[in-house]
Scaffold this active site. Structure first.
Site, mmCIF file in Angstrom:
data_model
loop_
_atom_site.group_PDB
_atom_site.id
_atom_site.type_symbol
_atom_site.label_atom_id
_atom_site.label_comp_id
_atom_site.label_asym_id
_atom_site.label_seq_id
_atom_site.Cartn_x
_atom_site.Cartn_y
_atom_site.Cartn_z
ATOM 1 N N TYR A 1 -4.570 -37.807 7.275
ATOM 2 C CA TYR A 1 -3.346 -38.520 7.652
ATOM 3 C C TYR A 1 -3.694 -39.441 8.832
ATOM 4 C CZ TYR A 1 0.969 -39.333 10.178
ATOM 5 O OH TYR A 1 1.984 -39.935 10.867
ATOM 6 N N ASP B 1 -4.086 -28.404 7.457
ATOM 7 C CA ASP B 1 -2.781 -29.066 7.516
ATOM 8 C C ASP B 1 -2.111 -28.825 6.163
ATOM 9 O OD1 ASP B 1 -0.638 -30.822 7.389
ATOM 10 O OD2 ASP B 1 -1.635 -32.365 8.577
ATOM 11 N N ARG C 1 11.389 -23.802 28.052
ATOM 12 C CA ARG C 1 10.075 -24.320 27.620
ATOM 13 C C ARG C 1 9.188 -23.144 27.223
ATOM 14 N NH1 ARG C 1 6.581 -24.694 31.268
ATOM 15 N NH2 ARG C 1 7.853 -25.770 32.821
ATOM 16 N N LYS D 1 8.669 -32.555 7.264
ATOM 17 C CA LYS D 1 8.527 -32.816 5.842
ATOM 18 C C LYS D 1 9.207 -31.715 5.023
ATOM 19 C CE LYS D 1 6.464 -36.362 7.438
ATOM 20 N NZ LYS D 1 5.445 -36.132 8.383
HETATM 21 N N1 PLP Z 1 0.240 -34.165 8.901
HETATM 22 C C1 PLP Z 1 0.598 -34.828 7.786
HETATM 23 C C2 PLP Z 1 -0.081 -34.503 6.496
HETATM 24 C C3 PLP Z 1 1.599 -35.797 7.842
HETATM 25 O O1 PLP Z 1 1.949 -36.454 6.718
HETATM 26 C C4 PLP Z 1 2.225 -36.076 9.095
HETATM 27 C C5 PLP Z 1 3.274 -37.109 9.201
HETATM 28 O O2 PLP Z 1 3.491 -37.900 8.306
HETATM 29 C C6 PLP Z 1 1.802 -35.385 10.231
HETATM 30 C C7 PLP Z 1 0.824 -34.421 10.087
HETATM 31 C C8 PLP Z 1 2.392 -35.666 11.588
HETATM 32 O O3 PLP Z 1 3.641 -35.095 11.715
HETATM 33 P P1 PLP Z 1 4.840 -35.696 12.616
HETATM 34 O O4 PLP Z 1 5.188 -37.033 12.048
HETATM 35 O O5 PLP Z 1 5.925 -34.674 12.481
HETATM 36 O O6 PLP Z 1 4.321 -35.815 14.011
#
Ligand code: PLP
Length: 390
Positions: free
Chosen positions: A113, A185, A60, A210
């Site tokens: 998001y 992000d 961890r 992604k």
């Molecule tokens: N940020 C964006 C722009 C996203 O599109 C997503 C998921 O679709 C996330 C964060 C969250 O990521 P995760 O699904 O890996 O937890």
């Protein structure tokens, strides 16, 4: 340096693709294995009490496969420290708890998001974090929304699913003036197309699920900090909260990252051709893509991105019913959530990814369709859309 790429000054001179392939990924000192081994272990033998080998005591707290990924992420974003998590939301949760205390306030995009919005509005708010949702592409509105207790400005660009663009450098200046932390992000652009830290942001987050992973086979997240001290603070929370990226998942993300550059080039060129096709289609009322000259923030996108990405959204003249029909008719565009993989996906944000924000200021229109354009042959993708839109 004798066949070694990983002292930081040598790495800093390398191009993006070379860093993607080599940063943190020296051949294994024991065997010479070129691919970083998957250290599938929970614990490590100590040479006498407290005698740790290379600092590893428990997975961890640290694992060599995860370390390799974390060093690579830091090198790609140009940051001091990279940290890898179990998911994008785990990264966001850990980061926000490290940066904010109960009573602090944060600014959130009004088209964030949906999962980020839910985390802040329904989880962190119970812990005492206050927030205001603002139009992040309106720099004056952001400055006006800052309160004495504002600690974080959270930016997403391009946004999901409306593909709005935020001027990172302009907001970084606002953030600096008010001594807040600016987080970007960078999931939609990836570090190949956009470098938020170089534009003045303090922290970058990713859903590595992604484009970084890129093959729709792993869920993961990342934080990269500009400052080593902030990185250390987030690392403390990573270890304390425990939402780490496991060794196999770290390996999958690292494997994906090696081809990030070539994949992104192809995502961008396929997306550009699809945008052209949709723009001329009579069933489509508008196309949302930062590469379009009529996009409201095209100029900012052209300045801060080296390509416009593989995400395309569009609205149907026939409203929600028409949008739902298209989503069910495509064959090569698979109906599914997520994005950024090599295969093309289609989804209906209002009923799928953004259903959780229905009734909130983040609600998205029902006639909207979102495409994650993959790297298949463009002729096949266009034929699929032609048939589904007919
Ligand atoms: N940020 C964006 C722009 C996203 O599109 C997503 C998921 O679709 C996330 C964060 C969250 O990521 P995760 O699904 O890996 O937890």
């Amino acid at each position: 340096m004798g066949n070694s790429m990983n002292d930081s000054s040598a790495l800093g001179r390398l191009g993006f693709n070379s860093r993607a392939i080599h940063a943190g990924q020296e051949p294994d000192p024991l065997t010479g294995a070129v691919a970083v081994p998957i250290y599938q272990t929970s614990t490590y033998k100590q040479d006498g009490v407290g005698g740790l080998r290379n600092g590893y005591e428990y997975s961890r707290s640290g694992n060599p496969t995860r370390t390799a990924l974390e060093e690579c992420l830091a090198a790609l974003e140009g940051g001091a420290r990279g940290l890898a998590f179990a998911s994008g939301l785990a990264a966001e949760d850990t980061l926000l708890r490290a940066l904010c205390s109960p009573g602090d306030h944060m600014l959130l995009p009004d088209d964030a998001y949906g999962g980020t919005y839910r985390l802040v509005a329904r989880v962190l708010s119970r812990w005492g974090v206050e927030f205001t949702a603002v139009h992040m592409h309106d720099t004056a509105a952001v400055a006006a929304a800052i309160q004495p207790n504002t600690r974080v400005i959270w930016v997403e660009t391009p946004t999901n699913p409306l593909l709005n663009i935020v001027d990172i450098a302009a907001l970084a200046e606002v953030s600096r003036q008010h001594q807040t932390m600016m987080v970007v992000d960078n999931t939609f652009a990836s570090p190949y197309l956009q470098q938020p830290l170089a534009l003045g942001a303090d922290v970058v987050v990713h859903s590595t699920t992604k484009y970084l992973g890129g093959h729709s086979d792993v869920v993961g997240g990342a934080v990269v900090t500009r400052d080593a001290e902030v990185g250390e603070q987030v690392a403390f929370y990573q270890n304390s909260m425990g939402a780490i990226c496991g060794p196999f998942d770290a390996w999958l993300v690292m494997r994906g990252i090696k081809t990030l550059g070539v994949r992104m080039d192809r995502h961008c060129s396929n997306a550009a051709q699809i945008v052209r096709f949709l723009g001329q289609h009579p069933a489509v009322s508008s196309v949302l893509y930062p590469g379009l000259p009529n996009h409201p923030n095209h100029e900012v996108a052209a300045r801060q991105m080296s390509g416009f990405g593989g995400m395309v959204s569009f609205r149907m003249r026939g409203g929600e019913e028409a949008a739902l029909k298209v989503c069910e008719l495509t064959q090569m565009f698979t109906l599914g959530e997520s994005l950024g993989g090599i295969e093309s996906l289609i989804e209906h944000p209002a009923r799928m990814t953004h259903a959780s924000v229905a009734g909130s200021p983040l609600e998205v229109p029902g006639d909207l369709i979102r495409l994650s354009v993959g790297i298949e042959d463009i002729e096949d993708l266009l034929a699929d859309l032609t048939a589904a839109l007919a």
